[in-house]
Design a protein around this motif. Structure first.
Motif, PDB file in Angstrom:
ATOM      1  N   GLY A  96       0.942  -0.912  -0.214  1.00 54.90           N
ATOM      2  CA  GLY A  96       0.023  -0.064   0.165  1.00 54.90           C
ATOM      3  C   GLY A  96       0.855   1.015  -0.005  1.00 54.90           C
ATOM      4  O   GLY A  96       2.649   0.853   0.203  1.00 54.90           O
ATOM      5  N   PRO A  97       0.265   2.838  -0.064  1.00 54.35           N
ATOM      6  CA  PRO A  97       1.358   3.204  -0.597  1.00 54.35           C
ATOM      7  C   PRO A  97       1.839   3.719   1.255  1.00 54.35           C
ATOM      8  O   PRO A  97       0.976   3.828   1.781  1.00 54.35           O
ATOM      9  N   SER A  98       2.482   4.822   1.712  1.00 51.99           N
ATOM     10  CA  SER A  98       3.745   4.940   2.823  1.00 51.99           C
ATOM     11  C   SER A  98       3.954   6.297   1.906  1.00 51.99           C
ATOM     12  O   SER A  98       4.547   6.914   1.277  1.00 51.99           O
ATOM     13  N   ILE A  99       4.321   6.317   3.685  1.00 61.04           N
ATOM     14  CA  ILE A  99       5.364   7.291   3.496  1.00 61.04           C
ATOM     15  C   ILE A  99       6.491   7.633   3.127  1.00 61.04           C
ATOM     16  O   ILE A  99       7.785   8.114   2.695  1.00 61.04           O
ATOM     17  N   TYR A 100       7.223   5.648   2.808  1.00 59.42           N
ATOM     18  CA  TYR A 100       7.812   5.362   2.234  1.00 59.42           C
ATOM     19  C   TYR A 100       7.633   5.234   0.317  1.00 59.42           C
ATOM     20  O   TYR A 100       8.222   4.182  -0.067  1.00 59.42           O
ATOM     21  N   GLY A 135      10.473   2.004  -0.085  1.00 59.17           N
ATOM     22  CA  GLY A 135      11.316   3.167  -0.844  1.00 59.17           C
ATOM     23  C   GLY A 135      12.440   3.367   0.255  1.00 59.17           C
ATOM     24  O   GLY A 135      12.175   4.098   1.562  1.00 59.17           O
ATOM     25  N   SER A 136      12.370   4.432  -0.315  1.00 58.69           N
ATOM     26  CA  SER A 136      13.543   6.263   0.914  1.00 58.69           C
ATOM     27  C   SER A 136      12.695   6.728   1.739  1.00 58.69           C
ATOM     28  O   SER A 136      11.437   6.772   1.813  1.00 58.69           O
ATOM     29  N   PRO A 137      13.836   7.047   2.375  1.00 62.04           N
ATOM     30  CA  PRO A 137      12.924   7.988   3.599  1.00 62.04           C
ATOM     31  C   PRO A 137      12.436   8.704   2.951  1.00 62.04           C
ATOM     32  O   PRO A 137      12.622   9.446   1.856  1.00 62.04           O
ATOM     33  N   PRO A 138      11.038   9.178   3.923  1.00 62.17           N
ATOM     34  CA  PRO A 138      10.498  10.875   3.621  1.00 62.17           C
ATOM     35  C   PRO A 138      11.239  11.948   2.942  1.00 62.17           C
ATOM     36  O   PRO A 138      10.544  12.876   2.527  1.00 62.17           O
ATOM     37  N   GLN A 139      12.339  12.199   4.274  1.00 67.38           N
ATOM     38  CA  GLN A 139      12.663  13.305   4.023  1.00 67.38           C
ATOM     39  C   GLN A 139      13.476  14.153   3.163  1.00 67.38           C
ATOM     40  O   GLN A 139      14.500  12.764   2.607  1.00 67.38           O
ATOM     41  N   PRO A 140      13.849  14.783   2.290  1.00 59.41           N
ATOM     42  CA  PRO A 140      14.533  14.789   1.177  1.00 59.41           C
ATOM     43  C   PRO A 140      16.035  14.899   1.106  1.00 59.41           C
ATOM     44  O   PRO A 140      16.339  14.239  -0.610  1.00 59.41           O
ATOM     45  N   VAL A 141      16.404  15.215   1.571  1.00 53.64           N
ATOM     46  CA  VAL A 141      17.656  15.651   2.333  1.00 53.64           C
ATOM     47  C   VAL A 141      18.387  14.175   1.823  1.00 53.64           C
ATOM     48  O   VAL A 141      19.500  13.994   1.320  1.00 53.64           O
ATOM     49  N   TYR A 142      17.769  12.957   2.260  1.00 55.60           N
ATOM     50  CA  TYR A 142      18.474  11.609   2.644  1.00 55.60           C
ATOM     51  C   TYR A 142      17.568  10.836   1.090  1.00 55.60           C
ATOM     52  O   TYR A 142      18.304   9.540   0.954  1.00 55.60           O
ATOM     53  N   LYS A 143      16.461  10.897   0.370  1.00 52.86           N
ATOM     54  CA  LYS A 143      16.556  10.235  -0.782  1.00 52.86           C
ATOM     55  C   LYS A 143      17.844  10.055  -2.394  1.00 52.86           C
ATOM     56  O   LYS A 143      17.720   8.727  -2.309  1.00 52.86           O
ATOM     57  N   TRP A 146      19.705   2.497   7.631  1.00 47.94           N
ATOM     58  CA  TRP A 146      19.294   2.673   8.420  1.00 47.94           C
ATOM     59  C   TRP A 146      17.363   2.625   9.131  1.00 47.94           C
ATOM     60  O   TRP A 146      16.752   3.078   9.679  1.00 47.94           O
ATOM     61  N   THR A 147      17.153   1.437   8.043  1.00 48.92           N
ATOM     62  CA  THR A 147      16.236   1.096   8.820  1.00 48.92           C
ATOM     63  C   THR A 147      15.473   0.370   9.568  1.00 48.92           C
ATOM     64  O   THR A 147      17.053   0.155  11.059  1.00 48.92           O
ATOM     65  N   LEU A 148      14.525  -0.567  10.638  1.00 50.38           N
ATOM     66  CA  LEU A 148      13.936  -0.265  11.818  1.00 50.38           C
ATOM     67  C   LEU A 148      14.263  -1.881  11.512  1.00 50.38           C
ATOM     68  O   LEU A 148      13.698  -3.481  12.435  1.00 50.38           O
ATOM     69  N   GLY A 149      14.333  -2.592  10.324  1.00 48.02           N
ATOM     70  CA  GLY A 149      14.450  -3.882   9.586  1.00 48.02           C
ATOM     71  C   GLY A 149      13.962  -4.478   8.449  1.00 48.02           C
ATOM     72  O   GLY A 149      14.373  -5.295   8.429  1.00 48.02           O
ATOM     73  N   CYS A 150      13.518  -3.826   7.842  1.00 51.40           N
ATOM     74  CA  CYS A 150      12.630  -3.475   6.410  1.00 51.40           C
ATOM     75  C   CYS A 150      14.303  -3.361   5.789  1.00 51.40           C
ATOM     76  O   CYS A 150      15.503  -3.375   5.922  1.00 51.40           O
ATOM     77  N   ILE A 151      13.779  -3.533   3.937  1.00 55.31           N
ATOM     78  CA  ILE A 151      14.928  -4.131   3.160  1.00 55.31           C
ATOM     79  C   ILE A 151      13.904  -2.332   1.793  1.00 55.31           C
ATOM     80  O   ILE A 151      13.239  -1.817   2.281  1.00 55.31           O
ATOM     81  N   ALA A 152      14.814  -1.254   2.090  1.00 57.43           N
ATOM     82  CA  ALA A 152      15.050   0.016   1.588  1.00 57.43           C
ATOM     83  C   ALA A 152      15.595   0.329   0.267  1.00 57.43           C
ATOM     84  O   ALA A 152      16.824   0.064   0.471  1.00 57.43           O
TER      85      ALA A 152
END
Length: 123
Positions: free
Chosen positions: A34-38, A78-86, A94-100
């Motif tokens: 589903g859609p996500s902040i990621y 996907g990537s973090p929501p903060q544009p500076v990290y994209k 950096w994830t909590l255990g996911c794959i980005a």
């Protein structure tokens, strides 16, 4: 295709408990998305029967506190929501255990990979 990814700072291995920031290794399946902040979140069926068995064995021998929980909400996103990290998010785990992966990559993966697909996570 193959993609460079970011995982949890706990590395890849057998996830012991919620909060250890380990990306679990094992055989999982995509259960939904589903859609996500990621951008898109493709949920995996962690914990599986093997994960539960390991978790309860660790608890039984006192290797984990009684208050420990097994966790869940592991997926590919996907990537973090903060544009500076994209642009640079794959340079550290950096994830909590996911794959980005990158946002365009998760969109492409989500289009090609149906629910029920096997996701083997290897170290």
């Amino acid at each position: 295709g193959s993609y460079k990814v970011a995982i949890g700072p706990g590395g890849a291995g057998h996830k012991h408990r919620e909060g250890d920031k380990v990306t679990p290794v094992g055989r999982y399946h995509v259960v939904n998305r589903g859609p996500s902040i990621y951008t898109v979140f493709m949920r995996l069926d962690y914990p599986n029967a093997e994960d539960r068995k390991r978790f309860y064995a660790l608890k039984a021998k006192g290797a984990l506190p009684a208050s420990a929980t097994i966790g869940g909400d592991i997926g590919i996103h996907g990537s973090p929501p903060q544009p500076v990290y994209k642009e640079t998010h794959k340079e550290w785990d950096w994830t909590l255990g996911c794959i980005a992966v990158d946002d365009d990559e998760i969109k492409a993966i989500a289009k090609r990979v149906p629910d029920g697909t096997v996701a083997d996570i290897e170290d």
